[in-house]
Design an enzyme around this catalytic site. Structure first.
Site, PDB file in Angstrom:
ATOM      1  N   GLY A 109       5.404 -53.668  -1.094  1.00 12.58           N
ATOM      2  CA  GLY A 109       6.390 -54.344  -1.926  1.00 12.58           C
ATOM      3  C   GLY A 109       7.389 -53.356  -2.504  1.00 12.58           C
ATOM      4  N   SER A 110       7.811 -53.653  -3.723  1.00 12.04           N
ATOM      5  CA  SER A 110       8.969 -52.951  -4.275  1.00 12.04           C
ATOM      6  C   SER A 110       8.791 -51.459  -4.453  1.00 12.04           C
ATOM      7  CB  SER A 110       9.332 -53.565  -5.620  1.00 12.04           C
ATOM      8  OG  SER A 110       9.609 -54.928  -5.441  1.00 12.04           O
ATOM      9  N   THR A 111       7.556 -50.998  -4.585  1.00 11.06           N
ATOM     10  CA  THR A 111       7.389 -49.546  -4.728  1.00 11.06           C
ATOM     11  C   THR A 111       8.017 -48.832  -3.532  1.00 11.06           C
ATOM     12  OG1 THR A 111       5.209 -49.777  -3.707  1.00 11.06           O
ATOM     13  CG2 THR A 111       5.282 -49.590  -6.108  1.00 11.06           C
ATOM     14  N   PHE A 112       8.089 -49.552  -2.423  1.00  7.31           N
ATOM     15  CA  PHE A 112       8.618 -48.930  -1.220  1.00  7.31           C
ATOM     16  C   PHE A 112      10.123 -48.707  -1.295  1.00  7.31           C
ATOM     17  CE2 PHE A 112       9.586 -48.412   3.265  1.00  7.31           C
ATOM     18  CZ  PHE A 112       8.562 -47.573   3.639  1.00  7.31           C
ATOM     19  N   LYS A 113      10.802 -49.423  -2.239  1.00 11.35           N
ATOM     20  CA  LYS A 113      12.251 -49.236  -2.390  1.00 11.35           C
ATOM     21  C   LYS A 113      12.580 -47.776  -2.693  1.00 11.35           C
ATOM     22  CE  LYS A 113      12.919 -53.959  -3.940  1.00 11.35           C
ATOM     23  NZ  LYS A 113      12.784 -54.817  -5.124  1.00 11.35           N
TER      24      LYS A 113
END
Lengths: 365, 648
Positions: free
Chosen positions: B287-291
């Site tokens: 999820g967003s941690t990958f941004k």
């Protein structure tokens, strides 16, 4: 006379040392097994010590009895022996380890074949001694003793105890040889008997295995070669001076028959090469002195008897040592005076006593 | 006298031949006992010994400070040597009373076959005493070892546990060979039939102890991590969860917590799922941690700058046949804003601009799609497909961490590369292995895998991540009072094979970040799988993260305020670790000697470079003495003495 005493003393000393040493080694070799099987580590030791005392008495008695008495008893003895050997094979006999070799009298079991060795010597000494003139020229007179000899051998082989049977045959031939039988007849005898021996060996799987094990013990290490390899390892473990009395490991049920037929391996392990050399040397003393006694014997019977018992003790020791050291295929022959077993001990002691009796009555030839 | 002469001749012959023949066995004995002895003796030694499968004492597992995590304690076991049993029935009866076993079972054991047999292993001391008092022939008590985990649940998912004779999970399993103590199992003298004669004292007296395994784990930090994770897991009714604390500079794993926990002392009471180390084996869509990775890659490629702005479609944006949504409608956002507010649309635009090939390349540079090689059984590889098979929607989804699979370990390691100035480290769990004789069998040193991004990019993305934890960011709950931190929230929808699409109710909430953000010491990731009450990473995982980081920084005596925003150049208090940047104590007085103590050689040389003096260096490590002393005038030649760094 002085010479005679010297000879007798040497033989007695050798016999007594062998018996005492043997009894000690039996204790060392069998304590573990005896402790496990009988709840008494000294089981075999005590029995052997008792037999030892009996054997010494027999030896003294035999040395006092004029050996000529045996010449008169020879015929009844050989007949009795053949009867007893036959009786052993009947239900009267005691079976152990798939072989019927013993008579049980109370706690003691007697092995007739052991006594048969001595009786054969006495009988042949009488028969050949009386025909000392003809033996060398007329082979036909060998037929009668040969029939009796073969009878004894076959009966022993039927127990089955092929080792002792062959040994008795060999002993008989040895006496024919000493008596001066033509070498042709002896060679013919050997050729004639070899197919029979080969047949008896090949008939039994375990005998074939023993031969294979002898030829290549290391290959058969886990199987039939096991005992021989254990024996080698025991000797190797001992080295020159041995691991010390009681220090051997092989007897911890590694080495089968360590207190009977393979006791020399325990000597090798615990007393080293030095111990082995002493034991073999003692047999050398007995053999040398025995032949001397034979040569000094006053008559043919005495000479042949002395030569016969010497052969009996010496040949047996030789074969046993060679078997244990892997020079001959495994045979069930005890080391005289040394191995555990009352019958063997009594027979050997009686033989030594008779030898002494001949010696005492002998003189310089 | 023809006969007599022949007989006497033959007798004389016999008298020579017979003794001569006796020389044969004598010579043979000489050969065996003197000449061929060495070989035979060796063979004899080998075959007199039988190896009995008795578990040797297992080596301990300790934490990085030598605190025990797994130890072996002696416990008695009862055995029999069957040939030595005298009365089987009576023996079985007496033993059944002493050991509380069924007589039939004992009779069965005593009856079958020969030799050695265990009757009951790991009995209570009282039972062993009873057996010893019975003094039955052939029955004995042997001390074996039993594995004990003194900290109970602590680090259980890392340590694993030991079954009857070998390690079954965790480090106990993966380092079985070292821990069990080589092949030097106990031996006893055996006999021809393959069983032991020697009764009760036949054991090799010298015990073989396995090697000591020292982990990088710190028991206290592990405790903080587990305490926080377990409390959250229970409160939230989570399915599973993990937390990893990594030492930024080195890649050392200081703690791995896995939820649900289990007690390895009683492992049989738990189900198989509990034994899984969630941090290394659970694969999830980040999820967003990958941004963070998406934007770092774009920055590194120079496609965008922090100040570039993006229109975020007011909450809805169409890519091919799919619609990307944001939780809140955003208009224009800077690159930093995209990360701070966690805009999927913004990340999609960045990701699409980056393109699928470069996207995949960077993901791999950050170590995704490959195992880290940590010494835990069953490590996951994650899921990173070849870019050539991605559709535009796939690329868009990957930009905000959907459609790719990672393990917590991969994710924390990727973010650690940012914290570490762009260098991806090889994470490790085993510091060293020392044999029972004190010999070092294996010693691990920090290992770089590759440079993922440049230091400049790392600083830029760090600044953006700091804003996530700021008052306006999605991860403000991760604030740790007194410290500046950098991080990123993550809330990933879980793919449901039942619904053949993304679930509306199952999420993986996470928070990843490092602290202190200006000179990072720790990189920490918290993952909570399927929390029931609230699903947002910023709400669910961030407080857990803050608790772990706060306690750990305090425990490591990283003093608060060290790198508070706005005071980056303030003098560092003593004991502060300076990573990467030379910071000078007493920097205000350039013509007097600065205090160099505690600096690394490189840092010290950086300081001295401005002073136009020669430098004489002795030793390696950190500066422990200097001449002239701090505050004194600068000498033409400055001498500094260094010693290997001693960990506090």
């Amino acid at each position: 006379m002085k010479r005679t005493l010297k000879i007798n003393a040497a033989v007695i000393l050798a016999v007594v040392v062998l018996m005492v040493l043997g009894t000690i080694m039996i204790y060392s070799a069998s304590a573990v097994k005896a402790g496990r099987d009988f709840g008494d580590g000294g089981f075999f030791f005590k029995r052997q010590a008792l037999f030892g005392v009996a054997a010494l008495s027999v030896m003294i008695a035999m040395s006092l009895i004029p050996y000529g008495a045996w010449e008169r008893l020879a015929a009844p003895l050989i007949i009795l022996t053949i009867v007893l050997l036959a009786a052993v094979l009947s239900p009267l006999g005691h079976t152990s380890n798939n072989a019927t070799r013993w008579f049980r009298i109370g706690p003691v079991s007697l092995q007739v074949a052991e006594f048969a060795k001595l009786v054969v010597v006495i009988y042949l000494a009488r028969y050949l001694g009386r025909r000392s003139e003809e033996v060398g020229s007329d082979s036909r007179i060998l037929i009668r003793p040969l029939v009796l000899l073969v009878t004894v051998v076959v009966l022993v082989a039927c127990e089955p105890d092929l080792g002792t049977a062959i040994f008795i045959g060999l002993l008989g031939c040895g006496m024919f040889f000493v008596a001066g039988a033509p070498l042709r007849s002896l060679a013919g005898l050997a050729i004639a008997s070899s197919p029979l021996i080969a047949f008896l060996i090949l008939k039994q799987e375990f005998r074939v295995q023993r031969i294979q094990a002898f030829l290549n013990p290391w290959k058969e290490y886990e199987g039939s070669g096991f005992q021989l390899v254990q024996s080698f390892l025991a000797f190797g473990d001992g080295g020159v001076f041995g691991t010390g009395l009681g220090g051997g490991k092989s007897k911890l049920l590694f080495l089968p028959e360590s207190h009977t037929d393979f006791i020399l391996a325990v000597v090798g392990e615990e007393l080293g090469f030095v111990g082995v050399a002493v034991v073999i040397g003692l047999y050398g003393v007995i053999v040398t002195k025995g032949i001397q006694i034979a040569r000094r014997a006053p008559d043919s019977f005495g000479m042949l008897t002395a030569a016969g018992v010497t052969l009996m003790i010496g040949l047996q020791a030789l074969i046993n040592a060679m078997v244990v050291l892997g020079l001959l295929p495994t045979k069930g022959l005890p080391l005289p005076f040394f191995s555990y077993g009352g019958s063997s001990l009594l027979t050997s002691a009686a033989a030594a006593g008779i030898l002494m009796s001949v010696s005492t009555r002998g003189s310089e030839p | 006298m023809r006969w007599n002469s022949r007989a006497h001749l033959r007798l004389r012959l016999l008298g020579v031949v017979l003794p001569a023949l006796l020389l044969l066995p004598l010579g043979r004995a000489f050969y065996l006992q003197v000449l061929d002895r060495a070989e035979l003796k060796e063979l004899a030694v080998r075959q007199n010994r039988m190896v009995v499968k008795v578990q040797p004492r297992r080596g301990p597992i300790v934490d990085r400070n030598g605190q025990p995590l797994a130890i072996s304690v002696p416990v008695p076991s009862v055995y029999a040597v069957r040939e030595e049993i005298q009365e089987k029935g009576k023996t079985a009866l007496l033993l059944s009373q002493a050991l509380g076993m069924k007589k039939g079972v004992l009779l069965n054991k005593l009856g079958n076959g020969n030799g050695f047999v265990w009757l009951k292993r790991r009995v209570a001391p009282e039972e062993a005493e009873k057996v010893a008092d019975l003094d039955l022939p052939g029955v004995g008590v042997q001390e074996e070892s039993r594995r004990y985990y003194p900290n109970l649940e602590l680090a259980a998912s890392v340590l694993g546990f030991v079954g009857v004779d070998k390690g079954l999970e965790g480090i106990e399993c993966s380092l079985e060979d070292q821990l069990k103590g080589g092949s030097s199992t106990r031996v006893l003298k055996r006999d021809a039939k393959g069983w032991a004669y020697t009764p009760l004292d036949f054991w090799d007296s010298s015990p073989t102890v396995g090697a000591t395994v020292q982990l990088t784990l710190d028991r206290s930090i592990q405790f903080f991590a587990e305490q926080a994770l377990n409390a959250a897991g229970q409160k939230l009714g989570a399915k599973s969860g993990s937390a990893i604390v990594m030492e930024t500079e080195t890649g050392r794993i200081l703690a791995i917590a896995s939820y649900p926990p289990f007690n390895p002392n009683e492992f049989s009471r738990y189900r198989q799922e509990n034994f899984r180390n969630q941090a290394s084996s659970f694969i999830f869509e980040p999820g967003s941690t990958f941004k963070v990775i998406t934007i770092a890659s774009a920055l590194e490629e120079g496609i965008f700058d922090e100040k570039d702005i993006f229109f975020c479609g007011n909450g809805s944006y169409r890519v091919a046949d799919a619609t990307i949504n944001d939780n809140l409608p955003y208009g224009w956002l800077t690159l930093k804003g995209i990360l701070q507010k966690s805009s999927n649309i913004g990340a999609t635009k960045v990701g699409l601009e980056l393109g699928r090939e470069r996207f995949e390349e960077y993901a791999r540079r950050f170590g995704l799609g490959e195992k880290t090689g940590i010494l835990l059984p069953g490590e996951g590889r994650g899921m990173l497909r070849k870019a050539s098979s991605w559709t535009q929607v796939d690329t868009a989804a990957a930009s905000f961490g959907q459609g790719i699979g990672v393990t917590a370990l991969q994710m924390v390691n990727a973010v650690n590369a940012i914290a570490n100035g762009g260098l991806l480290m090889r994470p490790y769990l085993v510091e060293k292995i020392v044999s029972s004789s004190g010999e070092i069998i294996q010693m691990r040193r920090p290992q770089e895998i590759r440079r993922a991004i440049s230091p400049e990019t790392a600083v830029k993305i760090t600044r953006m991540m700091e804003s996530v934890v700021g008052p306006e960011g999605s991860g403000y709950r991760a604030r740790v009072p007194g410290y500046e931190t950098a991080g990123k929230t993550g809330t990933a929808q879980k793919f449901s094979s039942k619904q053949n699409g993304y679930s509306e109710s199952s999420f993986v909430a996470s928070f990843v970040g490092f602290a202190p953000s200006r000179s990072p010491v720790l990189t920490v990731l918290v993952v909570i799988d399927e929390p029931k009450e609230n699903t947002y990473g910023g709400v669910v995982a961030a407080p857990v993260w803050a608790e772990i980081v706060g306690k750990t920084l305090n425990y490591l005596q990283i003093e608060p305020g060290a790198s508070e925003p706005g005071r980056p150049d303030a003098p560092l208090p003593k004991g502060t670790r300076v990573a990467g940047r030379p910071d000078v104590k007493n920097a205000g007085a350039p013509m007097s000697m600065p205090d160099l103590k505690g600096l690394t050689l490189r840092e010290a040389l950086g300081v001295l470079a401005d002073m136009e003096c020669g430098v004489k260096i002795e030793g390696t490590g950190v500066v422990v003495r200097q001449s002239p002393e701090p505050g004194e005038g600068v000498a033409p030649v400055v001498r500094i003495g260094l010693m290997p760094r001693i960990r506090t």
